[in-house]
Motif scaffolding. Structure first.
Motif, short mmCIF file in Angstrom:
data_model
loop_
_atom_site.label_atom_id
_atom_site.label_comp_id
_atom_site.label_asym_id
_atom_site.label_seq_id
_atom_site.Cartn_x
_atom_site.Cartn_y
_atom_site.Cartn_z
N MET A 67 14.07 39.26 43.53
CA MET A 67 14.18 39.29 42.06
C MET A 67 12.86 39.74 41.46
SD MET A 67 16.36 36.21 40.51
CE MET A 67 18.12 36.35 40.35
N GLN A 68 12.92 40.78 40.66
CA GLN A 68 11.68 41.37 40.16
C GLN A 68 11.28 40.79 38.80
OE1 GLN A 68 9.78 43.41 42.00
NE2 GLN A 68 11.28 43.05 43.60
N PHE A 69 11.06 39.52 38.76
CA PHE A 69 10.66 38.92 37.49
C PHE A 69 9.28 38.29 37.62
CE2 PHE A 69 15.39 38.01 37.35
CZ PHE A 69 15.67 39.01 36.45
N GLU A 70 8.58 38.29 36.50
CA GLU A 70 7.34 37.52 36.47
C GLU A 70 7.71 36.06 36.24
OE1 GLU A 70 3.49 37.30 33.59
OE2 GLU A 70 4.35 39.31 33.87
N LEU A 71 6.97 35.14 36.86
CA LEU A 71 7.34 33.73 36.76
C LEU A 71 6.69 33.03 35.56
CD1 LEU A 71 7.11 32.53 40.48
CD2 LEU A 71 9.16 33.13 39.16
N VAL A 72 7.46 32.10 34.99
CA VAL A 72 6.94 31.20 33.96
C VAL A 72 7.12 29.79 34.52
CG1 VAL A 72 7.22 30.37 31.58
CG2 VAL A 72 7.71 32.77 32.13
N GLU A 73 6.01 29.13 34.78
CA GLU A 73 6.08 27.81 35.43
C GLU A 73 5.19 26.81 34.69
OE1 GLU A 73 4.92 29.39 39.37
OE2 GLU A 73 6.86 28.64 40.07
N PRO A 74 5.64 26.37 33.51
CA PRO A 74 4.75 25.60 32.64
C PRO A 74 4.40 24.19 33.15
CG PRO A 74 6.95 25.75 31.67
CD PRO A 74 6.94 26.65 32.88
N VAL A 75 5.14 23.64 34.10
CA VAL A 75 4.80 22.27 34.54
C VAL A 75 4.28 22.26 35.99
CG1 VAL A 75 6.37 21.17 32.92
CG2 VAL A 75 7.19 21.63 35.24
N LYS A 76 3.81 23.41 36.44
CA LYS A 76 3.47 23.49 37.87
C LYS A 76 2.23 22.70 38.27
CE LYS A 76 0.86 27.80 37.95
NZ LYS A 76 0.82 29.19 38.38
N LEU A 77 1.43 22.25 37.29
CA LEU A 77 0.27 21.44 37.66
C LEU A 77 0.52 19.95 37.42
CD1 LEU A 77 -2.73 23.63 36.41
CD2 LEU A 77 -1.64 23.57 38.66
N LEU A 78 1.76 19.60 37.09
CA LEU A 78 2.05 18.20 36.76
C LEU A 78 2.68 17.45 37.94
CD1 LEU A 78 3.52 18.25 33.13
CD2 LEU A 78 1.15 18.42 33.90
N TYR A 79 2.36 16.18 38.01
CA TYR A 79 3.05 15.29 38.93
C TYR A 79 4.34 14.82 38.26
CZ TYR A 79 -1.12 15.26 41.82
OH TYR A 79 -2.17 15.65 42.61
N LYS A 80 5.24 14.31 39.11
CA LYS A 80 6.57 13.92 38.61
C LYS A 80 6.49 12.95 37.43
CE LYS A 80 10.96 14.44 39.77
NZ LYS A 80 11.50 15.70 40.28
N ASP A 81 5.64 11.93 37.54
CA ASP A 81 5.58 10.93 36.46
C ASP A 81 5.14 11.59 35.15
OD1 ASP A 81 3.20 10.92 38.36
OD2 ASP A 81 2.27 10.07 36.57
N GLU A 82 4.28 12.60 35.25
CA GLU A 82 3.84 13.30 34.04
C GLU A 82 4.96 14.16 33.46
OE1 GLU A 82 0.39 15.08 36.29
OE2 GLU A 82 -0.67 14.48 34.48
N VAL A 83 5.75 14.76 34.34
CA VAL A 83 6.88 15.57 33.87
C VAL A 83 7.82 14.68 33.06
CG1 VAL A 83 8.85 16.99 34.59
CG2 VAL A 83 6.70 17.12 35.86
N ARG A 84 8.00 13.44 33.54
CA ARG A 84 8.90 12.52 32.82
C ARG A 84 8.33 12.16 31.45
NH1 ARG A 84 12.49 10.88 37.10
NH2 ARG A 84 11.41 10.51 39.04
N VAL A 85 7.01 11.92 31.38
CA VAL A 85 6.40 11.58 30.09
C VAL A 85 6.54 12.76 29.12
CG1 VAL A 85 4.24 10.90 28.94
CG2 VAL A 85 4.78 9.97 31.20
N VAL A 86 6.33 13.95 29.63
CA VAL A 86 6.47 15.16 28.80
C VAL A 86 7.92 15.32 28.33
CG1 VAL A 86 6.37 17.70 28.84
CG2 VAL A 86 4.46 16.36 29.76
#
Ligand code: XMP
Length: 325
Positions: free
Chosen positions: A168-187
């Motif tokens: 797939m020739q798309f550029e990636l958007v990965e806004p939570v890639k530096l977060l740990y799971k618990d942080e993803v939940r808070v966000v």
């Protein structure tokens, strides 16, 4: 954004920190994406849901979410994705009910790894077909989180059923890639997602497919889904959803003899699995009050067609894996 979490990055534990992160990401995403369109495979799991909510805030209808229902979701989960994202957040959501495609391919296949491969492969196919119908997509968003980056050494490769075609020739958007799971939940909470979505337990990509043991049939899959819903409801009511890491039902492909309404009643057993762990590499068994086990047994055997016994799996990991397949 680099793939390394800066040492100075504060752990996101409060709504204030979450909001600061959200504001920053909204700016970054807008700068990256401009007026182009972004595609996201929205499974309804925590990570993809949080990414969806964040991108809706940043770019609204420029985000196209695709939810593929493979027919192996827990009860009510696809409905919740539609309710939250389409109805409440007014997302650009494409819902694909691919149940028949998946179940037809899986018919007669009993081998666990083969089942996983079929489910993973078909998921990519369905998503790819849908993506090729869309015009003007430039970016692909993904719910990659930091542990995925840290663990991308192949150990968990088989888990990435939602993995997408490499060509797939798309550029990636990965806004939570530096977060740990618990942080993803808070966000996620700060973004207004419901607790039932944000605090959801881990759910394998192949879903109920690896819990409907052996070759999947629709009647046994339905029985599994209904029994699993009862287990979840009773654990929620007893507050165990806050203390038990993962709990579910597995239904093997075998029957035993029973009696119902004074008649012989052959049915499948429903096996309860309820484990605690920190990293899923090892797991211990939860002490569930006997009274609750009795209640769950009574409800499942009374309410679910085809189930005539309920068993409690006392096996820790190791020696048992968390899933049965
Ligand atoms: P096991 O069964 O290996 O499970 O002890 C450890 C954790 O991983 C989840 N799991 C999966 N997740 N795709 C996934 O995305 C899979 O094929 C898969 N198999 C297991 C399991 O639910 C548990 O949390």
């Amino acid at each position: 954004m680099s793939n390394v979490r800066p040492e100075t990055m504060e752990r996101i534990t409060t709504p204030e920190l979450a909001n600061a992160f959200i504001d920053e990401q909204v700016k970054e995403v807008r700068a990256q994406v401009g007026d182009k369109k972004v595609l996201l495979a929205l499974s309804g799991g925590v990570d993809s849901s949080v990414v969806a909510a964040l991108l809706i805030k940043a770019i609204g209808k420029q985000l196209v979410c695709v939810h593929v229902n493979h027919g192996l979701m827990r009860k009510g989960e696809s409905e919740q994705v539609i309710e939250v994202f389409k109805n409440q957040l007014d997302a650009n959501l494409i819902y694909i009910d691919a149940t028949d495609r998946f179940l037809d391919l899986l018919a007669g296949v009993a081998e666990p790894e083969k089942k996983r491969k079929i489910i993973g492969g078909e998921f990519i196919k369905v998503f790819d077909e849908e993506a090729s119908k869309l015009e003007g997509i430039s970016f692909l968003a993904q719910g990659t989180i930091y542990p995925d980056i840290l663990e991308s050494d192949g150990v968990k490769a088989h888990h990435n059923v939602g993995g997408l075609p490499e060509d797939m020739q798309f550029e990636l958007v990965e806004p939570v890639k530096l977060l740990y799971k618990d942080e993803v939940r808070v966000v996620g909470k700060a973004l207004g997602l419901p607790a039932s979505m944000v605090d959801r337990q881990p759910f394998p990509g192949p879903g109920l497919g690896v819990r409907c043991l052996g070759s999947i049939t629709r009647d046994r899959l339905n029985a599994l889904r209904e029994a699993d819903a009862i287990l979840r409801e009773e654990f929620d009511n007893a507050g165990l959803n806050k203390t038990v890491w993962q709990y579910f039902i597995a239904v093997p492909d075998m029957k035993s003899v029973g009696v119902k309404d004074s008649k012989r009643y052959e049915g499948w057993p429903a096996i309860i699995r309820a484990v605690n762990t920190t990293d899923a590499m090892s797991a211990t068994i939860e002490e569930i009050p006997y009274a609750l086990l009795h209640k769950i047994t009574a409800r499942i055997t009374a309410e679910v067609d085809g189930i005539n016994r309920v068993l409690y799996d006392l096996t820790p990991k190791p020696i048992g894996t968390i899933e049965w397949e």
